[in-house]
Design an enzyme around this catalytic site. Structure first.
Site, PDB file in Angstrom:
ATOM      1  CG  ASN A 238      -0.729  -6.989  -1.371  1.00 44.04           C
ATOM      2  OD1 ASN A 238      -1.288  -7.619  -2.272  1.00 44.04           O
ATOM      3  ND2 ASN A 238      -1.265  -6.805  -0.183  1.00 44.04           N
TER       4      ASN A 238
ATOM      5  CD  GLU B 130      -2.827  -1.289   2.371  1.00 42.61           C
ATOM      6  OE1 GLU B 130      -2.715  -0.467   3.295  1.00 42.61           O
ATOM      7  OE2 GLU B 130      -3.687  -2.199   2.369  1.00 42.61           O
TER       8      GLU B 130
ATOM      9  CG  HIS C  10     -10.186  -5.562   0.255  1.00 42.72           C
ATOM     10  ND1 HIS C  10     -10.398  -6.704   1.004  1.00 42.72           N
ATOM     11  CD2 HIS C  10      -8.898  -5.199   0.486  1.00 42.72           C
ATOM     12  CE1 HIS C  10      -9.287  -6.997   1.664  1.00 42.72           C
ATOM     13  NE2 HIS C  10      -8.361  -6.114   1.358  1.00 42.72           N
TER      14      HIS C  10
ATOM     15  CD  GLU D 223      -4.961  -7.642   1.741  1.00 41.08           C
ATOM     16  OE1 GLU D 223      -5.872  -6.919   2.200  1.00 41.08           O
ATOM     17  OE2 GLU D 223      -3.758  -7.355   1.840  1.00 41.08           O
TER      18      GLU D 223
ATOM     19  CG  ASP E  55     -12.956  -8.725   1.320  1.00 46.30           C
ATOM     20  OD1 ASP E  55     -12.796  -7.841   0.457  1.00 46.30           O
ATOM     21  OD2 ASP E  55     -12.581  -8.583   2.494  1.00 46.30           O
TER      22      ASP E  55
HETATM   23  O1  G3I Z   1      -6.242  -8.316  18.790  1.00 46.02           O
HETATM   24  C1  G3I Z   1      -6.754  -7.079  19.284  1.00 46.02           C
HETATM   25  C2  G3I Z   1      -7.645  -7.315  20.487  1.00 46.02           C
HETATM   26  O2  G3I Z   1      -6.869  -7.864  21.526  1.00 46.02           O
HETATM   27  C3  G3I Z   1      -8.263  -5.989  20.919  1.00 46.02           C
HETATM   28  O3  G3I Z   1      -9.140  -6.203  21.954  1.00 46.02           O
HETATM   29  C4  G3I Z   1      -9.005  -5.359  19.752  1.00 46.02           C
HETATM   30  C5  G3I Z   1      -9.590  -4.000  20.119  1.00 46.02           C
HETATM   31  O4  G3I Z   1      -9.536  -3.091  19.060  1.00 46.02           O
HETATM   32  O5  G3I Z   1      -8.107  -5.180  18.666  1.00 46.02           O
HETATM   33  C6  G3I Z   1      -7.553  -6.408  18.188  1.00 46.02           C
HETATM   34  O6  G3I Z   1      -6.668  -6.120  17.137  1.00 46.02           O
HETATM   35  C7  G3I Z   1      -7.271  -5.768  15.917  1.00 46.02           C
HETATM   36  C8  G3I Z   1      -6.806  -6.761  14.859  1.00 46.02           C
HETATM   37  O7  G3I Z   1      -7.312  -6.399  13.600  1.00 46.02           O
HETATM   38  C9  G3I Z   1      -7.250  -8.195  15.148  1.00 46.02           C
HETATM   39  O8  G3I Z   1      -8.632  -8.276  15.112  1.00 46.02           O
HETATM   40  C10 G3I Z   1      -6.863  -4.370  15.528  1.00 46.02           C
HETATM   41  O9  G3I Z   1      -7.428  -3.437  16.454  1.00 46.02           O
HETATM   42  C11 G3I Z   1      -7.315  -4.052  14.140  1.00 46.02           C
HETATM   43  O10 G3I Z   1      -6.760  -2.796  13.747  1.00 46.02           O
HETATM   44  C12 G3I Z   1      -6.841  -5.129  13.174  1.00 46.02           C
HETATM   45  O11 G3I Z   1      -7.383  -4.842  11.918  1.00 46.02           O
HETATM   46  C13 G3I Z   1      -6.712  -5.429  10.825  1.00 46.02           C
HETATM   47  C14 G3I Z   1      -6.319  -4.338   9.834  1.00 46.02           C
HETATM   48  O12 G3I Z   1      -5.717  -4.928   8.718  1.00 46.02           O
HETATM   49  C15 G3I Z   1      -5.362  -3.351  10.461  1.00 46.02           C
HETATM   50  O13 G3I Z   1      -4.876  -2.447   9.505  1.00 46.02           O
HETATM   51  C16 G3I Z   1      -7.654  -6.425  10.156  1.00 46.02           C
HETATM   52  O14 G3I Z   1      -7.868  -7.530  11.044  1.00 46.02           O
HETATM   53  C17 G3I Z   1      -7.038  -6.928   8.869  1.00 46.02           C
HETATM   54  O15 G3I Z   1      -8.002  -7.666   8.150  1.00 46.02           O
HETATM   55  C18 G3I Z   1      -6.621  -5.750   8.022  1.00 46.02           C
HETATM   56  O16 G3I Z   1      -6.003  -6.261   6.861  1.00 46.02           O
HETATM   57  C19 G3I Z   1      -5.626  -5.298   5.880  1.00 46.02           C
HETATM   58  C20 G3I Z   1      -4.425  -5.856   5.170  1.00 46.02           C
HETATM   59  O17 G3I Z   1      -3.391  -6.102   6.084  1.00 46.02           O
HETATM   60  C21 G3I Z   1      -3.949  -4.901   4.080  1.00 46.02           C
HETATM   61  N1  G3I Z   1      -5.016  -4.588   3.160  1.00 46.02           N
HETATM   62  C22 G3I Z   1      -6.221  -4.064   3.792  1.00 46.02           C
HETATM   63  C23 G3I Z   1      -6.731  -5.023   4.863  1.00 46.02           C
HETATM   64  C24 G3I Z   1      -8.009  -4.490   5.461  1.00 46.02           C
HETATM   65  O18 G3I Z   1      -7.782  -3.311   6.211  1.00 46.02           O
END
Ligand code: G3I
Length: 261
Positions: free
Chosen positions: A136, A94, A173, A202, A204
């Site tokens: 990516n 990105e 996405h 990725e 969806d």
């Molecule tokens: O694990 C913690 C948990 O302990 C806590 O209670 C909770 C409260 O906010 O957060 C949890 O962590 C989160 C994590 O996902 C696991 O669920 C983070 O806050 C959250 O920011 C994180 O989001 C991820 C996101 O990237 C962050 O940028 C998404 O799961 C993930 O699907 C997403 O993936 C990205 C790719 O890497 C790049 N392309 C876009 C894609 C979607 O944003």
């Protein structure tokens, strides 16, 4: 285990997960995924070595040559640790801006100099010569978009100058605001013609029922039509585990049952 032959960690290989304190690396969660996959003969996509987002606090507060060195150290250490185990690495994620500018995304990494991306690729190649190295991004699915063209021009330039790059990942996405584009196959084949593999990284697609199934079919057929389209990764398994759960964008419902898609 039943449906897939490749796996990607959604968060567990990101910079904040693997280097929470500078030069202190934690691979436990990522290792569980990698070992599960390799033990079953699945491939692993590594995601991701260098990114403006999900940086640990120490890195967010760095700039200039110190940040450049820290980023390259991270790439080297993580890619070395997993050497021989990763089929494809998202080396840089990105790095381009949305919209019509075609410019790089502003970030602390970008401000270390425009060559930060190629520096990351060279470090990754040195650390794991057997892994395919990918750039990516998202919003790079529509061939006419400025961001798609900007990434294309960077990859062409890298190939011309011998910067080690093997693949381009299209996150893909899709939703009503960013739908599957009719020229998606053109995008895939155009990148492939530069001499790189393309991978859907990725996927969806928000929706349900027949229309969602049709969109999934179109994406898969486009990949199958391009010889260098070498993988399709969906961004989660059950709808309820998706980062966009409300859009029910995946292949399995919350109970793990197969959807029409
Ligand atoms: O694990 C913690 C948990 O302990 C806590 O209670 C909770 C409260 O906010 O957060 C949890 O962590 C989160 C994590 O996902 C696991 O669920 C983070 O806050 C959250 O920011 C994180 O989001 C991820 C996101 O990237 C962050 O940028 C998404 O799961 C993930 O699907 C997403 O993936 C990205 C790719 O890497 C790049 N392309 C876009 C894609 C979607 O944003």
């Amino acid at each position: 285990n039943r449906e897939f032959n490749s796996v990607t960690p959604e968060n567990e290989m990101k910079i904040d997960a693997t280097e929470p304190q500078q030069n202190q690396f934690t691979f436990g969660n990522a290792d569980r995924i990698v070992n599960h996959a390799l033990g079953r003969g699945m491939k692993v996509r590594g995601h991701t070595l260098a990114w403006h987002s999900q940086q640990p606090g120490w890195m967010q507060n760095m700039s200039g040559s110190a940040l450049r060195s820290a980023m390259l150290n991270h790439v080297t250490r993580v890619a070395t640790y997993y050497r021989g185990k990763i089929d494809s690495w998202d080396v840089v994620n990105e790095a381009f801006a949305d919209g019509s500018s075609g410019a790089r995304r502003d970030s602390n990494l970008q401000r270390t100099g425009n060559d930060w991306i190629e520096a990351a690729f060279r470090a990754a190649r040195a650390a794991d010569p057997g892994a395919k190295l990918c750039y990516n991004d998202y919003n790079t699915d529509d061939w006419t978009h400025a961001k798609t063209q900007a990434v294309y021009n960077m990859v062409r330039d890298f190939k011309t100058r011998g910067v080690p790059i093997d693949c381009v990942g299209l996150q893909s996405h899709f939703n009503s605001g960013s739908p599957y584009p009719g020229n998606y196959r053109t995008t895939l084949s155009s990148f492939a013609a530069l001499g790189v593999d393309v991978q859907i990284t990725e996927l969806d697609i928000e929706g349900s029922g027949t229309s969602q199934a049709t969109a999934y079919r179109n994406v898969v057929n486009d990949c199958l039509a391009v010889a260098r389209c070498t993988g399709i990764t969906v961004w989660g398994i059950r709808d309820t585990d998706s980062w966009r759960a409300s859009g029910t964008p995946l292949l399995f419902d919350g109970n793990g049952n197969k959807k029409p898609a």
